[in-house]
Design an enzyme around this catalytic site. Structure first.
Site, short mmCIF file in Angstrom:
data_model
loop_
_atom_site.label_atom_id
_atom_site.label_comp_id
_atom_site.label_asym_id
_atom_site.label_seq_id
_atom_site.Cartn_x
_atom_site.Cartn_y
_atom_site.Cartn_z
N HIS A 107 -47.94 -24.32 17.30
CA HIS A 107 -47.72 -23.66 18.59
C HIS A 107 -47.87 -22.15 18.42
CE1 HIS A 107 -46.66 -24.46 22.80
NE2 HIS A 107 -46.39 -23.17 22.81
N ARG A 120 -50.91 -36.14 28.21
CA ARG A 120 -49.72 -36.09 29.05
C ARG A 120 -49.87 -37.10 30.19
NH1 ARG A 120 -49.91 -30.82 26.90
NH2 ARG A 120 -47.84 -30.12 26.21
N GLU A 139 -49.94 -36.49 19.67
CA GLU A 139 -48.65 -35.91 20.06
C GLU A 139 -48.27 -36.37 21.46
OE1 GLU A 139 -49.16 -31.60 17.76
OE2 GLU A 139 -49.29 -31.70 19.95
N ASN A 168 -56.46 -29.13 17.36
CA ASN A 168 -56.05 -29.71 18.63
C ASN A 168 -57.17 -29.46 19.65
OD1 ASN A 168 -54.92 -30.02 21.28
ND2 ASN A 168 -52.88 -29.88 20.40
N HIS A 200 -53.02 -34.34 22.54
CA HIS A 200 -51.69 -34.41 23.16
C HIS A 200 -51.86 -34.86 24.61
CE1 HIS A 200 -47.48 -32.40 23.52
NE2 HIS A 200 -47.60 -33.37 24.40
N THR A 251 -47.09 -26.35 28.78
CA THR A 251 -47.31 -26.65 27.37
C THR A 251 -45.95 -26.94 26.75
OG1 THR A 251 -48.32 -25.87 25.30
CG2 THR A 251 -47.15 -24.23 26.64
#
Length: 237
Positions: free
Chosen positions: A190, A45, A70, A7, A43, A100
């Site tokens: 995670h 956002r 993601e 990631n 990921h 997160t």
């Protein structure tokens, strides 16, 4: 062997802090794959505080391993994923103000919504995964949505492992057993790190892929990205 997907959100966070293009996320993705990473995860956002939507497009031609995107399937996210067509989309129920990811889906409550979203992605040839807590009820709910895989939310395991409580793996083992019985693929992510990844891998039957970002990037500050990626690969054998 369990695949390692790196990631790269934290690389984008560092880049954005100065407003330029250093470090370059595309270059880092190329290098991570060259060092042996078997996938790249991003990921984005809505506020684009780290990975930007444009990065998703820029990375597409450069990711020659697995490309995992993601995020919360809001319309903007769905449009981007359908245009980029990554290998896998991982659905995460992020609140917009979350620092997160901090919870998995309630796959029972949101069953109908998830069915519609997953059908759209699968119709476009994109493998789907749902971020879930280690709860048997949620694994059963995930199966009912038609998803290809689940991603086990491993913060609780990592916290217990750090405290010296290896019993924290047990809910994950139970969920993996059920997922395997239901023919759901298993991913995890995670707070996984060099310290706790080997024990997790050894105890989770059928673990296909782990997505690791924060710890891997932090460890790379001391040991170098090439060394750290190879260390993860060794622990995941």
């Amino acid at each position: 062997m369990t695949k390692l997907s790196v990631n790269i959100n934290k690389i984008a966070t560092l880049r954005n802090s100065r407003g330029g293009d250093v470090p370059n996320v595309v270059e880092f993705a190329r290098d991570a794959q060259r060092f042996g990473a078997e996938g790249i995860t991003i990921h984005p956002r809505p506020d684009e505080r780290h990975i930007r939507y444009q990065d998703a497009y820029d990375l597409k031609p450069e990711v020659n391993t697995e490309y995992n995107i993601e995020g919360n399937p809001i319309p903007k996210f769905m449009d981007m994923v359908l245009e980029v067509k990554p290998t896998q989309v991982t659905l995460v129920p992020d609140a917009e103000d979350a620092i997160t990811s901090n919870a998995g889906w309630d796959t029972v409550k949101h069953k109908d919504f998830l069915i519609d979203v997953i059908k759209e992605f699968k119709n476009n040839g994109i493998r789907t995964s749902i971020f879930v807590d280690p709860d048997l009820h949620q694994i059963e709910g995930a199966k009912a949505t038609g998803t290809d895989r689940i991603e086990l939310y491993t913060e609780a395991y990592a916290h217990q492992y750090k405290l010296g409580n290896k019993e924290g793996i047990k809910p994950y083992m139970a969920c993996a057993g059920l997922a395997n019985a239901l023919q759901l693929g298993i991913n995890a992510g995670h707070d996984l790190s060099l310290d706790n990844i080997k024990y997790f891998k050894e105890n989770i039957t059928g673990l296909l892929e782990v997505s690791i970002g924060h710890a891997l990037i932090a460890e790379s500050l001391y040991l170098g990205a090439e060394n750290v990626i190879k260390m993860y690969l060794d622990k995941l054998k």
